[in-house]
Design an enzyme around this catalytic site. Structure first.
Site, PDB file in Angstrom:
ATOM      1  N   ASP A 193       0.776  -1.139   0.014  1.00 30.78           N
ATOM      2  CA  ASP A 193      -0.162  -0.204   0.103  1.00 30.78           C
ATOM      3  C   ASP A 193       0.773   1.377   0.136  1.00 30.78           C
ATOM      4  O   ASP A 193       1.713   1.524   0.714  1.00 30.78           O
ATOM      5  CB  ASP A 193      -0.876   0.244   1.091  1.00 30.78           C
ATOM      6  N   HIS A 367      -3.450   4.791   6.854  1.00 32.52           N
ATOM      7  CA  HIS A 367      -2.440   4.209   5.989  1.00 32.52           C
ATOM      8  C   HIS A 367      -1.126   4.360   6.664  1.00 32.52           C
ATOM      9  O   HIS A 367      -0.776   5.321   7.288  1.00 32.52           O
ATOM     10  CB  HIS A 367      -2.575   4.746   4.584  1.00 32.52           C
TER      11      HIS A 367
HETATM   12 ZN   LIG Z   1      -7.947   1.447  -0.064  1.00 33.91          ZN
HETATM   13 ZN   LIG Z   2      -8.785   0.795   3.082  1.00 33.94          ZN
END
Ligand SMILES: [Zn+2]
Ligand SMILES: [Zn+2]
Length: 556
Positions: A193, A367
Site C-alpha cells: 500500500d 495508512h
Molecule cells: Zn484503499
Molecule cells: Zn482501506
C-alpha cells in the site's frame, strides 16, 4: 507440471486513486484480489460511481477461480456486484467484509446465487495452484487482512491497506510475526500500500484521536454533530463510549451509518451501551446538552445526511447556534469545494465547526507512513517489489523507499500503472504485455435511496441516450427563478420542439426549485444535484431513457 509463468495484472488502483483490483494468473488459473470502486470527479456529472473495466476477466471467465477481499472499504469492495453479475466466482473474506458485500449484493438481487466464504486470519485456502493465507493487519476499518499467496514459483504478499498501529483500539494486533516468518522463508514478490508514502515517520495510532474527542465532549454544552466514515467502527465505538461517559444519547443518521452499525453490532464488533440510542425523530425534542448525532457524509456528498443538515433540509435535525459540528475524516483530494461549502453553511448557522489538521488530531489516517512502510519491507525482504494503491508519484516514491534492500535480496522494483503487467518465471521478472483496462461509469439511479437494477452506463451509451441541459436563470438579488427553466438537449430524441414531455420536464425543474429551502437555493452544488436527480427520475419513468443530465445555473 508444465513450466508456467506467473502474471500480475493490475485492473485498477495503480497510477490512480481508488478502484483497487489485482488479478494474479498462473497458467490457466486466475485469482482476483479486491474489486473496488472510485467516486467520480465533478467532471463526470451524471455518473454515480466508477468501476474498473473487468473485460480481461470476462475474456478469461472460465479461468477465474476466486475473488479475495482484503477489507470492506468501498475502494476494495464497491465493484463486487458488477464483477459477480458477469462472473459468479466464489468470494473469500472476513465475516464483517462479507456482511458489507451482502448488503450490496442484496440490492442488486445477486445475493442468492453468490458463493461467499468466510475466512479468519490464519486460515489457509487452496485454490488451483495457489495456497492463500490470510494475515491480520491494522487499518481504519476492522477485519483488514493481507494475503500471502503461495504459488509454484514462490510467495506473493499483497498487503491490502494497512498501517502498523502499535495500540489498536480493539487490541487486535498487526500479525507482524507471520510477516517475519514469510520474510525468513523468502518472498518472491511484495505488493504494498503506497497511499501515505509521502508522509515521514509513523502514522498515529487510532487511539490518538481520543484526547481531542474528550476535549470536544468536555467543552460542548449543546448538541454535538459528528461525522466520520461509517466504516470507522473504531471511531464509532469511541463516540459511543464518550457519549456514555458524558451522559449523552446517540442518534445515527444516514443509510450507510445505520447499515454499518447494525452489521458491526450483530457481529459483536461494536458494543452499544444500554439505552444509549436515540431515535432520530427524538433529536429535536431532547435536551441539546444530552445529544450526539453521528451523521454520514464527511466528503460533502450533496445528498448525504450531513450535507442536508448543513442546508437545514434534514427532517430529524436542525443545527442551531452554539452546536458543535465535528468532521472526523480526511478531505479526499477533489472534494475540497463541496466540503468547504458545507462547512460554510454550518458556520453561517452559528455552529462551531471542528475540522482539518490539529494537535491532538480529530482524525488519524489508516495508512502507513514511510517508516512503517520500511518496516514491512524489511520484514518481508522481497526479491521483487511492486508498489500498489496510489498515484504514479506515490508508487515511484514507494519504489525508491525500497532501495536500501538492494543488498538484502531485492533484485528489482517495478512501477506499473493499471493495465501494465508483470511476468515472473524461472528466469526472473519483467514487464509483460499490456491488457485492456479502463473505467466504467455506473449510474445507479439511487440518489434518493431508491434502489434500481444495475444500469451500466458506459460513456458510449451517451450516443444512444444523448444529453439534456436544464438552464435555470436565478435572480441575483431575490434568489428566485423568475421564468420557467429552459431545457436544451442533443441526441435525446424524446424532446421534440414544443412537445408535451418537454413542457412537463420544465415543470419538474420548476417544482424542484420551488420546493427547496432558501439556503439550498443559494448553493449551486446542491441545486444541480437535486435537479439532476428529479429530472432523471422523471425522464426514466416517462421514456425509459437515461440521458446525461447537466443542470446549468445562471445568475442574472
Ligand atoms: Zn484503499
Ligand atoms: Zn482501506
Amino acid at each position: 507440471m508444465p513450466d508456467h509463468k506467473l502474471q500480475i495484472i493490475p485492473l485498477g488502483g495503480l497510477g490512480e486513486f481508488g478502484m483497487n483490483s489485482m488479478a494474479i494468473r498462473y497458467g490457466d488459473d486466475i485469482i482476483v484480489v479486491d474489486a473496488g470502486m472510485m467516486f467520480p470527479d465533478a467532471e463526470l456529472l451524471g455518473v454515480d460511481i466508477v468501476t474498473p473495466d473487468f473485460g480481461y476477466l470476462e475474456q478469461n471467465r472460465e479461468r477465474v477461480r476466486a475473488l479475495i477481499l482484503t477489507h470492506g472499504h468501498e475502494d476494495h469492495i464497491g465493484a463486487v456486484p458488477f464483477l459477480l453479475s458477469e462472473i459468479n466466482v466464489p468470494v473469500y473474506s472476513a465475516a464483517f467484509t462479507l456482511a458489507l458485500v451482502e448488503r450490496r449484493l442484496e440490492e442488486h438481487s445477486l445475493l442468492e446465487d453468490a458463493k461467499l466464504h468466510t475466512v479468519k486470519p490464519g486460515a489457509k485456502v487452496e485454490i488451483g495452484p495457489f495456497t492463500i493465507e490470510f494475515i491480520h493487519v491494522t487499518h481504519s476499518i476492522v477485519a483488514s487482512m493481507a494475503v500471502a499467496i503461495t504459488t509454484p514459483l514462490g510467495v506473493i504478499i499483497h498487503t491490502g491497506d494497512f498501517k502498523v498501529d502499535p495500540t489498536p483500539t480493539d487490541n487486535e494486533l498487526f500479525d507482524l510475526h507471520t510477516f517475519a516468518d514469510y520474510g525468513k522463508r523468502g518472498v518472491l514478490l511484495l505488493m504494498s500500500d503506497s497511499t501515505n508514502v509521502d508522509r515521514p515517520g509513523y502514522t498515529e495510532s487510532e487511539r490518538g484521536v481520543r484526547p481531542r474527542f474528550e476535549e470536544i465532549f468536555y467543552r460542548a454544552d449543546r448538541r454535538l454533530v459528528i461525522s466520520c466514515f461509517s466504516s470507522s467502527i473504531h471511531r464509532l465505538q469511541l463516540i459511543l463510549d464518550l457519549a456514555e461517559e458524558y451522559g449523552r444519547k446517540v442518534a445515527f443518521l444516514g443509510r450507510s451509518m445505520l447499515n454499518v452499525t447494525e452489521i458491526s453490532h450483530s457481529l459483536g464488533l461494536l458494543s452499544l451501551p444500554d439505552g444509549i440510542l436515540l431515535r432520530p425523530q427524538d433529536i429535536m425534542t431532547s435536551d441539546p446538552a444530552k445529544v450526539v448525532v453521528v451523521a454520514s457524509g464527511t466528503q460533502g456528498e450533496p445528498m448525504s445526511a450531513l450535507s442536508r443538515i448543513a442546508v437545514d433540509n434534514h427532517k430529524s435535525l436542525s443545527v442551531e447556534a452554539g452546536d458543535t459540528v465535528v468532521l472526523s475524516a480526511r478531505i479526499i483530494p477533489g472534494n475540497e469545494k463541496g466540503i468547504y461549502r458545507m462547512i460554510n453553511h454550518f458556520a453561517k448557522r452559528g455552529a462551531d465547526v471542528i475540522y482539518g489538521s490539529m494537535n491532538p488530531p480529530v482524525h488519524v489516517s489508516g495508512h502507513a507512513s514511510s517508516e512503517e512502510l520500511k518496516l514491512v519491507l524489511n520484514l518481508l525482504r522481497p526479491r521483487y517489489f511492486l508498489p500498489i494503491h496510489g498515484e504514479y508519484r506515490q508508487l515511484a516514491k514507494h519504489a525508491a523507499l525500497a532501495q536500501h534492500l538492494r543488498g538484502a535480496g531485492l533484485e528489482e522494483t517495478f512501477v506499473l500503472e493499471t493495465g501494465e503487467t508483470l511476468e515472473i518465471d524461472h528466469n526472473g521478472a519483467r514487464r509483460g504485455e499490456k491488457v485492456p483496462v479502463g473505467r466504467v461509469c455506473i449510474d445507479s439511479g439511487s440518489i434518493d435511496e431508491v434502489v434500481e437494477d444495475i444500469v451500466i452506463r458506459d460513456r458510449r451509451h451517451l450516443s444512444e441516450d444523448g444529453f439534456v441541459l436544464p438552464i435555470i436563470a436565478i435572480n441575483k438579488h431575490s434568489g428566485k427563478n423568475e421564468t420557467l427553466p429552459e431545457i436544451v438537449s442533443r441526441g435525446f430524441m424524446s424532446f421534440e420542439d414544443g412537445s408535451e414531455l418537454l413542457q412537463a420536464a420544465r415543470q419538474v425543474v420548476a417544482r424542484t426549485l420551488e420546493s427547496s429551502s432558501e439556503e439550498e437555493r443559494t448553493d449551486w452544488g446542491v441545486m444541480q444535484e437535486k435537479i439532476r436527480a428529479d429530472l432523471k427520475r422523471f425522464l426514466s419513468k416517462e421514456t425509459s431513457r437515461r440521458p446525461l443530465i447537466m443542470p446549468v445555473i445562471l445568475e442574472v
